[in-house]
Design an enzyme around this catalytic site. Structure first.
Site, PDB file in Angstrom:
ATOM      1  N   ASP A 270       7.758  19.010  59.041  1.00 14.63           N
ATOM      2  CA  ASP A 270       6.503  18.397  59.474  1.00 14.63           C
ATOM      3  C   ASP A 270       6.618  16.967  60.000  1.00 14.63           C
ATOM      4  O   ASP A 270       6.352  16.689  61.172  1.00 14.63           O
ATOM      5  CB  ASP A 270       5.471  18.472  58.343  1.00 14.63           C
ATOM      6  CG  ASP A 270       6.022  18.003  56.994  1.00 14.63           C
ATOM      7  OD1 ASP A 270       7.189  17.607  56.924  1.00 14.63           O
ATOM      8  OD2 ASP A 270       5.267  18.036  56.009  1.00 14.63           O
ATOM      9  N   GLU A 382      -3.569  16.072  53.671  1.00 18.91           N
ATOM     10  CA  GLU A 382      -3.342  16.304  55.101  1.00 18.91           C
ATOM     11  C   GLU A 382      -4.580  16.841  55.810  1.00 18.91           C
ATOM     12  O   GLU A 382      -4.834  16.503  56.978  1.00 18.91           O
ATOM     13  CB  GLU A 382      -2.164  17.270  55.299  1.00 18.91           C
ATOM     14  CG  GLU A 382      -0.800  16.671  55.049  1.00 18.91           C
ATOM     15  CD  GLU A 382      -0.448  16.547  53.576  1.00 18.91           C
ATOM     16  OE1 GLU A 382       0.536  15.851  53.245  1.00 18.91           O
ATOM     17  OE2 GLU A 382      -1.172  17.153  52.744  1.00 18.91           O
ATOM     18  N   THR A 468       3.489   8.484  57.566  1.00 23.40           N
ATOM     19  CA  THR A 468       3.152   9.802  57.026  1.00 23.40           C
ATOM     20  C   THR A 468       2.511   9.701  55.648  1.00 23.40           C
ATOM     21  O   THR A 468       1.846  10.624  55.198  1.00 23.40           O
ATOM     22  CB  THR A 468       4.404  10.699  56.972  1.00 23.40           C
ATOM     23  OG1 THR A 468       4.014  12.055  56.775  1.00 23.40           O
ATOM     24  CG2 THR A 468       5.351  10.255  55.856  1.00 23.40           C
TER      25      THR A 468
END
Length: 901
Positions: A270, A382, A468
């Protein structure tokens, strides 16, 4: 009254499902986010600090080594007050500057980074190093404003550099890829480290370093960190699969060999993609954007099947690697927003939202028909992240309602007296004694930003980029000195195909001239996932009492059979690789009786295909033995379930090739005198394989080769399959017949076009040249560079099994998917991909129209009258060019055989 009506109509279009959320409602939700954050943060500080994490069910801190080990999950814990460091910049975003200042002082006084403990390089980088850098960014921002942190002298940055130096030993490998773990005190070498013996790491683990390391280099002026992060990214780029431009999930850090060759956008990969694009944004280096664009084009070609994102094999990207998705891919719509590709972002996000509403949270993994595969939910952020970015891009108040749903579910199902507890099972609502640091670092940050007004924010968010882990790094670093950092290897113009992607940031207002556009994309997906889809009332249709269609009788080119499938709720979808997919939706059957017949038909089809899979034959070989090839070129061919069994022949069948007329082989040959005693070349399509075999056999052929009519198909991107009969006895077929995909077949056709007389050997495997020429002087000396008689074995595939994705599972569920090798109404079923999720009552899977939108429509091909040659033989490529191209494919075959599905 007319203007008022028009105004109301515009409002209805603008606000999708209703009026926009009022300012008061948004403020109420914003305040609720702050209250929930306070509940989680204060309980961590009261009951857990200085431990790394809060255990919200038992109201105490989780200290590594004192609690039962959770395996790799514990690699994030390093006895460095993880949650506090991870939360630093969230405190500032939520306007808690006083708490932030106190938290920074605690970190400086209490946190030690030299603990004798083994930690994950990846987790420590994104959570701790990123948290320190995000805290430093906020501290200098507040100090410059002259109201807070006036005492601050870059102490967090000094800690970040110390931590960076403690992570650097992990990068001491020949490849530049970091070891997955490092001992904070002793590094990776020596027995006292208790690490350094690992050989494998995930792609995301090695590729999610550049933002933090480059920021550290540019903040401190020391280039060593950015150099190492770039080197790791360069190595991953070089190791991508060159045909598909995809990367695998796990790689050997020493050899660079792919250990796991499945590829997707979720767990294991990812943030590698995320950091390529964000590194371009933060550092201003076009190299990163070039690489991202190449990867992104392949993702959209092979992995994206809107609204789904399905893992594939890097060497066979048309072959799904699994039938479920993991929750980590929920970040991808947000990344697509940053890319400017909004439509698929809306579609995938809507699918994720419907799964969230169905299960209250996103399960850790869920199947392609949206059932639970892994039931845990560790409060991952997410989905909230993508919701925020889609709201920023579209301004659609629908996403505010999505955020409200996330908040409500957290309060209803995850809130406990001492914080928020991860879900152990979303189906039962049971909890796990766990509250990860990312919950405070990301979840509340994104939700607060979703509901906040511009004036609620202490600084301009557009001046920063999110890592992230949602840590904030200033975009001003793009012009900071990065002394002596050498740019990576530039991507050549030949490798870069970004014609579909603009190199400029999109103006989102221009993307949505029609306010109803996002809603129109969402509605079909909602109906596909929502289990409350209307279903027809059961009734017995007149005439349905006749015997139902049986799988063994099914003919894909029979219009009556196709109509019976439709009535039973079974749809037939053409896939990109020439196969078709059978999908049954019981709710679309014309009656309950027809739906039951459809389920029975699908179960029979699975059993039939499973039986055929057990009888799979290995691939066969077509070896070109005439000048100038002399046995060096071996084409991997698919076998047939009928005709001569080449495995029982010691010599194989050898002969010159001739194109049949008609090329389809579906009628009596008009050039029988030329085919007699030769091997006939045929084109796939228009009739059954057995019918083609009978026609060339009648003309006196000694063998046949069927060439795929699907332009560009190749055995390195599609699984080989065996050609089935036509449902009746094929004992009358006595010659061998083999199948070549288009790419391999084109090599043979080009050779025939250039040399006119081409002789081939059909056999069970490639033969040694000495045996082919039976003791005669080997003609290898006629060709440059041929030093011995074994050269032809390089790159030859002699043993390979056909992969199967069939697994054990309950076949009684109402949504059933079967993939098979029926192409252009030609073959019988010879492979099944079965969705093995458990049954669930009255659960509607994807509608037929939605399934159809996920795959490219099949080409309608008709053979022109009088066509006596191969339609694809007009290629301008020379044999030498084709051979050079094929050599790379053979090397891919060799790699693929080591890790066949």
């Amino acid at each position: 009254m007319l203007p008022v009506r028009l105004h109301l109509l515009l409002l209805a279009l603008l606000f999708g499902q209703g009026l926009a959320m009022s300012r008061e409602e948004r403020h109420q939700l914003r305040n609720q986010v702050v209250e929930m954050f306070d509940h989680a943060y204060q309980n961590y500080m009261d009951h857990a600090y200085p431990a790394d994490e809060l255990m919200p069910l038992t109201c105490r801190g989780r200290i590594r080594g004192l609690e039962p080990s959770r395996g790799d999950v514990d690699d994030a814990l390093g006895k460095f007050s993880l949650t506090l460091i991870d939360t630093l910049d969230t405190l500032v975003v939520l306007n808690k500057t006083t708490e932030f200042e106190a938290a920074v002082r605690r970190v400086l006084s209490d946190v030690k980074l030299d603990n004798d403990i083994v930690v994950s390089v990846f987790e420590t980088n994104i959570r701790v190093l990123g948290g320190l850098l995000g805290g430093h960014s906020m501290a200098i921002m507040l100090k410059e404003r002259g109201e807070h942190m006036l005492w601050y002298q870059d102490e967090l940055l000094h800690m970040a550099k110390e931590l960076g130096l403690r992570l650097l030993p992990a990068f001491n490998t020949s490849s530049g890829l970091p070891y997955p773990r490092v001992n904070l005190k002793y590094g990776v070498r020596g027995p006292e480290t208790r690490t350094g013996t690992e050989t494998d790491t995930c792609t995301a683990c090695a590729g999610t370093i550049i933002l933090e390391f480059a920021a550290l280099s540019r903040f401190t002026g020391d280039p060593v960190f950015e150099v190492h992060a770039r080197r790791a990214l360069d190595f991953l780029w070089e190791k991508r699969q060159r045909n598909s431009n995809l990367v695998g999930t796990t790689i050997n850090i020493h050899s660079g060999e792919w250990v796991r060759r499945d590829s997707g956008v979720g767990a294991g990969i990812d943030s590698y993609y995320e950091y390529l694009l964000k590194a371009y944004v933060l550092l201003g280096d076009d190299l990163f954007l070039q690489r991202f664009n190449i990867h992104y084009a392949s993702i959209m070609k092979y992995i994206s099947q809107p609204p789904l994102l399905l893992d594939v094999h890097i060497h066979k990207p048309l072959l799904p690697a699994r039938t479920w998705m993991d929750s980590l891919l929920a970040f991808f719509p947000g990344l697509q927003v940053l890319k400017g590709d909004i439509r698929p972002a809306i579609e995938t996000h809507e699918m994720l939202y419907q799964v969230t509403k169905k299960h209250n949270f996103l399960p850790e993994a869920f199947t392609t028909d949206f059932r639970v595969h892994w039931a845990q939910h560790p409060l991952r952020p997410e989905f909230a992240e993508s919701t925020y970015f889609l709201y920023k891009a579209t301004g659609d108040p629908y996403y505010l309602e999505v955020g409200r749903t996330v908040l409500d579910n957290l309060n209803r199902f995850a809130r406990v007296p001492c914080g928020f507890a991860a879900m152990k099972d979303v189906r039962t609502g049971s909890h796990e004694d766990r509250m990860d640091s990312f919950f405070l670092a990301e979840m509340f940050k994104y939700l607060f930003l979703l509901f906040a007004d511009t004036e609620d924010l202490p600084f301009d968010m557009e001046d920063y980029i999110f890592t992230t882990e949602a840590h904030l790094l200033p975009l001003s670093l793009s012009v900071a000195p990065n002394s002596s950092v050498t740019p990576g290897n530039a991507t050549s113009e030949q490798e870069l195909d970004d014609t579909n992607f603009d190199w400029t940031c999109p103006n989102t207002r221009l993307l949505f001239p029609d306010p109803a556009f996002p809603r129109n994309l969402r509605e079909p997906i909602r109906s596909a996932v929502d289990k409350s889809c209307p279903r027809p009332l059961p009734y017995r249709e007149p005439g349905m009492g006749r015997p139902p269609l049986r799988a063994q009788d099914f003919m894909a080119n029979n219009p009556e059979h196709l109509e019976l499938l439709r009535r039973m709720g079974v749809s037939l979808i053409h896939l990109k690789d020439g196969r078709v997919q059978l999908v049954q939706h019981a709710t679309q059957a014309v009656s309950a009786v027809a739906a039951e017949d459809g389920m029975r038909f699908m179960q029979e089809m699975m059993e039939l295909s499973s039986q055929q899979q057990k009888e799979q034959l290995p691939p066969r070989a077509i070896q070109i033995v005439s000048h100038p090839f002399f046995g060096r070129v071996v084409l991997t061919a698919g076998p047939a379930q009928f005709g001569t069994d080449l495995s029982k022949s010691s010599t194989g069948v050898r002969g010159f090739v001739t194109v049949a007329e008609p090329y389809s082989g579906c009628a009596e040959l008009s050039n029988g005198e030329y085919v007699q005693g030769r091997i006939a070349l045929l084109q796939r399509g228009q009739c059954m394989f057995a019918e083609k075999a009978r026609h060339i056999q009648k003309a006196g052929a000694i063998g046949g080769i069927v060439i795929d009519d699907n332009d560009g198909s190749s055995s390195d991107t599609a699984p080989l399959f065996q050609m089935a009969g036509d449902g009746r006895s094929t004992d009358d077929v006595h010659l061998p017949i083999l199948f070549l995909f288009h790419k391999e077949g084109n090599i043979l056709l080009e050779a025939l076009k250039e040399y006119r007389e081409v002789e081939v050997l059909l056999s069970d495997k490639a033969r040694d040249r000495a045996s082919i020429f039976k003791g005669k002087p080997l003609p290898g000396t006629l060709l440059e560079g041929s030093a011995d008689g074994h050269e032809e074995e390089k790159g030859c595939i002699t043993e390979k099994t056909t992969p199967s994705s069939l697994g054990p599972g309950d076949q009684s569920h109402t949504n059933t998917r079967v993939e098979s090798d029926v192409s252009d109404a030609e073959e019988d079923i010879s492979r099944v991909d079965e969705d093995t999720s458990p049954p669930e009552e009255e659960t509607a899977g994807p509608s037929g129209s939605e399934e159809a939108s996920r795959t490219e429509p099949s080409d309608e091909r008709e053979e022109p009258e009088g066509n006596s040659g191969p339609s694809g033989s007009g290629s301008s490529q020379s044999v030498d060019e084709l051979m050079a191209d094929w050599q790379e494919d053979l090397e891919a075959f060799q790699q693929m055989d080591k890790d066949e599905l």
